[in-house]
Design a protein around this motif. Structure first.
Motif, short mmCIF file in Angstrom:
data_model
loop_
_atom_site.label_atom_id
_atom_site.label_comp_id
_atom_site.label_asym_id
_atom_site.label_seq_id
_atom_site.Cartn_x
_atom_site.Cartn_y
_atom_site.Cartn_z
N PHE A 135 0.79 -1.22 0.00
CA PHE A 135 0.00 0.00 0.00
C PHE A 135 0.83 1.28 0.00
O PHE A 135 0.31 2.35 -0.23
N ARG A 146 2.82 -7.22 -4.51
CA ARG A 146 1.58 -7.56 -5.23
C ARG A 146 1.61 -9.05 -5.62
O ARG A 146 0.61 -9.76 -5.48
N PHE A 200 -9.44 -13.65 8.68
CA PHE A 200 -8.92 -13.96 7.35
C PHE A 200 -7.38 -13.84 7.31
O PHE A 200 -6.69 -14.68 6.76
N VAL A 310 -2.56 -5.00 4.37
CA VAL A 310 -3.85 -5.53 3.89
C VAL A 310 -4.94 -5.24 4.94
O VAL A 310 -6.08 -4.95 4.59
N ALA A 313 -5.90 -1.72 4.27
CA ALA A 313 -6.62 -1.57 2.99
C ALA A 313 -8.01 -2.16 3.06
O ALA A 313 -8.92 -1.71 2.36
N VAL A 375 -15.86 4.92 -1.19
CA VAL A 375 -15.21 5.00 0.13
C VAL A 375 -13.77 5.52 0.04
O VAL A 375 -13.21 5.94 1.04
N VAL A 376 -13.20 5.48 -1.16
CA VAL A 376 -11.92 6.20 -1.35
C VAL A 376 -12.22 7.32 -2.36
O VAL A 376 -12.03 7.17 -3.55
N ASN A 379 -7.92 10.66 -4.38
CA ASN A 379 -6.68 9.90 -4.43
C ASN A 379 -5.65 10.73 -5.17
O ASN A 379 -6.01 11.70 -5.86
N ARG A 381 -1.39 10.86 -7.03
CA ARG A 381 -0.13 10.25 -7.42
C ARG A 381 0.88 11.37 -7.58
O ARG A 381 0.52 12.52 -7.87
N ARG A 454 -2.71 -1.17 -10.25
CA ARG A 454 -2.89 -1.07 -8.79
C ARG A 454 -4.35 -1.20 -8.40
O ARG A 454 -4.76 -0.77 -7.31
N GLY A 458 -8.58 -6.72 -3.21
CA GLY A 458 -9.60 -7.32 -2.34
C GLY A 458 -11.01 -7.08 -2.82
O GLY A 458 -11.96 -7.35 -2.09
N TYR A 461 -13.44 -10.00 -2.57
CA TYR A 461 -13.61 -10.35 -1.15
C TYR A 461 -14.56 -9.34 -0.50
O TYR A 461 -15.49 -9.71 0.23
N ALA A 462 -14.33 -8.05 -0.76
CA ALA A 462 -15.12 -6.99 -0.14
C ALA A 462 -16.58 -7.08 -0.59
O ALA A 462 -17.51 -6.99 0.23
#
Ligand code: HEM
Length: 509
Positions: A135, A146, A200, A310, A313, A375-376, A379, A381, A454, A458, A461-462
């Motif tokens: 991250f 990764r 997990f 993780v 994140a 939720v993000v 962002n 760079r 990138r 997840g 999974y989320a």
């Protein structure tokens, strides 16, 4: 003699200062000419700057602080983005920042020119808690992280729903069911995802749903560490002068907590090798992330760092999504009723992974929640070399924009998800039906999980976790009534959730 030396050394100092000044000016001129040539070569035009005070940008800094204080930072950012035609410049103290909501630009940053940008500027703030992991690193180090983490999110891992169900029972136990007593689901969602994430990652849940609030040791330490990351992050270059001893203590508690599981994982994997050599057909038991990492590397620090990365994140993001989704579901009884109707196809059974994926309206609700409340939401760079964005420059905002090395380029997913030219005139409304007929197929206009190399590892999974919790809630509760008199308001920390929590009353089915 003394006078001669004094004179001599003064001359020397003057000469040295002159050389320094000349070389500084020369470097500046050289850089200016180089930049100009590069910009001309690519047909770049300057972007419009939004500051009235063009030197330190103090006017914007004042508004930034006021909007954050008034909890309308994101709403205001939408107005700015529209006003400046979706790409503009911002001066903030010593930094030149370019902000954009243009999908073409975002695609260029995250995918086409991926190697021109990095997130190394995060490391200083994140390292005390996370170490160096997926991250907060770039280049080869990120690629190794990764490659280490990615295989742990295969379909089999994601499809195992047993631990979600075990935790649901703890979660239901904390919800009053008389239809009158108010409960705030938001802190419970944060406890749920803390428990599921630790189960997990470490193979053992911290069991926060079963604890009294005063006993949430690791969770509280982790929350405090995240708050401190927020504070340090917002101080920009001044963060190195900030010292928070409590945060240092919390970082230590969190990392030591994770280290126990790393030791245990390495031990288990070593003894496993002996058993495997005797019985190669043996099937592994429960899937545990730290064990998988220990199978790929025996470097303890590396495993600890990746686990912490993780955890960060995955925990708050999923909890924030659940809080935002349930805030809106509670405000829209017709949507809740339609969702419940869809869930009746399960005839009261616990859903399997395939059945969850088949619940189309559930998917529409999740898409819509992430569109309206990503939720993000913001962002950025940092440009690692001189580069170009395809649009946003010139009077018509259509020319390419020159991005000098070191520039921070911010992209605003929240504002992009509310653009009426992509989502129609009702873009500000919560309307899951807009996803129903499959006509809405956004690509870079919809980025809740980021894009390019990138992209969130997840994601599945989320979505499985949020889908599971929502389905089980819909099976369990007939009414879901909002107890918040006002509309959704932003609480912007590392993730975006509802400022007033998710206060509801529920009645069982
Ligand atoms: C609703 C839930 C989630 C959302 C909206 C979400 C969103 C995102 C976004 C926007 C990023 C890019 C951040 C950046 O620019 O660096 C990201 C990265 C990441 N996410 Fe998620 N995430 C969610 C849940 C999860 C979960 C549950 C996990 C793991 C269990 C996870 C693991 C990661 C990791 C490891 C990265 C870094 C990827 C990389 O840089 O290569 N996320 N996520």
């Amino acid at each position: 003699m003394q006078v001669y030396w004094d004179l001599h050394s003064t001359r020397f100092l003057v000469l040295a200062a002159a050389v320094l000044v000349i070389s500084f000016i020369f470097t500046r001129i050289h850089r200016f000419l180089k930049h100009r040539q590069f910009a001309r070569l690519h047909g770049c035009e300057p972007v419009t700057y939004c500051n009235y005070e063009p030197f330190l940008g103090l006017d914007r800094l004042y508004h930034f602080i006021r909007n954050r204080w008034d909890h309308n930072y994101l709403e205001t950012s939408c107005k700015f983005q529209r006003h400046f035609n979706y790409t503009f410049g911002l001066k903030e103290l010593l930094n030149n920042i370019i902000l954009t909501t243009e999908p073409e630009n975002i695609k260029t940053i995250l995918s086409i020119n991926f190697k021109h940008y990095g997130i190394g500027h995060r490391l200083e703030v994140f390292e005390p808690l996370l170490g160096r992991g997926i991250f907060d690193t770039d280049g080869d180090q990120w690629a190794i992280s990764r490659a280490l983490i990615r295989p742990n999110f295969t379909r089999d891992q994601v499809a195992d729903l047993t631990s979600f169900e075990d935790l649901i029972q703890d979660f239901f136990a904390l919800i009053p069911r008389d239809g009158q007593t108010m409960v705030d689901l938001q802190p419970l969602f944060f406890r749920y995802t803390m428990d599921s994430a630790t189960e997990f990652l470490f193979g053992q849940s911290v069991g926060s749903l079963r604890m009294n609030e005063s006993d949430l040791g690791f969770s509280q330490a982790f929350n405090y560490s995240l708050q401190s990351i927020m504070v340090r992050g917002s101080l920009g270059p001044f963060n190195r002068f900030y010292r928070d001893r409590k945060a240092e203590e919390c970082n230590r508690i969190c990392r030591e907590f994770a280290q126990q599981f790393v030791e245990e994982a390495i031990h288990t994997v070593r003894s496993e090798k002996d058993v495997d050599s005797k019985d190669p057909e043996r099937k592994r038991q429960k899937y545990i992330f730290s064990h998988e990492l220990a199978r790929r590397t025996s470097e303890k620090r590396r495993i600890t760092d990746e686990l912490m990365n993780v955890l960060l994140a995955g925990r708050d993001t999923t909890a924030s999504m659940l809080s935002n989704l349930f805030f809106m579901l509670a405000k829209h009884p017709a949507v809740w009723a339609k969702l419940r109707k869809e869930v009746t196809s399960l005839e009261g059974r616990l859903p399997t992974y395939e059945e969850l994926r088949g619940l189309k309206y559930l998917k529409c609700c999740m898409n819509e929640s992430l569109r309206l409340h990503p939720v993000v939401p913001l962002n950025d760079r940092e440009a690692l070399q001189d580069t170009v964005l395809p649009v946003g420059g010139g009077k018509d905002h259509l020319s390419p924009v020159f991005i000098p090395k070191g520039t921070i380029v911010g992209y605003n997913v929240y504002a992009m998800h509310r653009r009426t030219d992509f989502y129609g005139p009702d873009a500000e409304e919560f309307r899951p039906e807009r996803w129903e007929d499959g006509r809405l197929q956004p690509r870079w206009e919809y980025l809740p999980f980021n894009g390019g190399p990138r992209i969130c590892v997840g994601q599945q999974y989320a979505l499985t976790e949020v889908g599971y919790v929502t389905t089980r809630m819909a099976q369990e509760f007939e009414t879901l009534e909002s107890c918040d008199p006002g509309p959704w308001e932003e609480s912007l920390t590392l993730t975006l959730c509802s400022r007033n929590g998710t206060k509801v009353c529920v009645r069982p089915a």
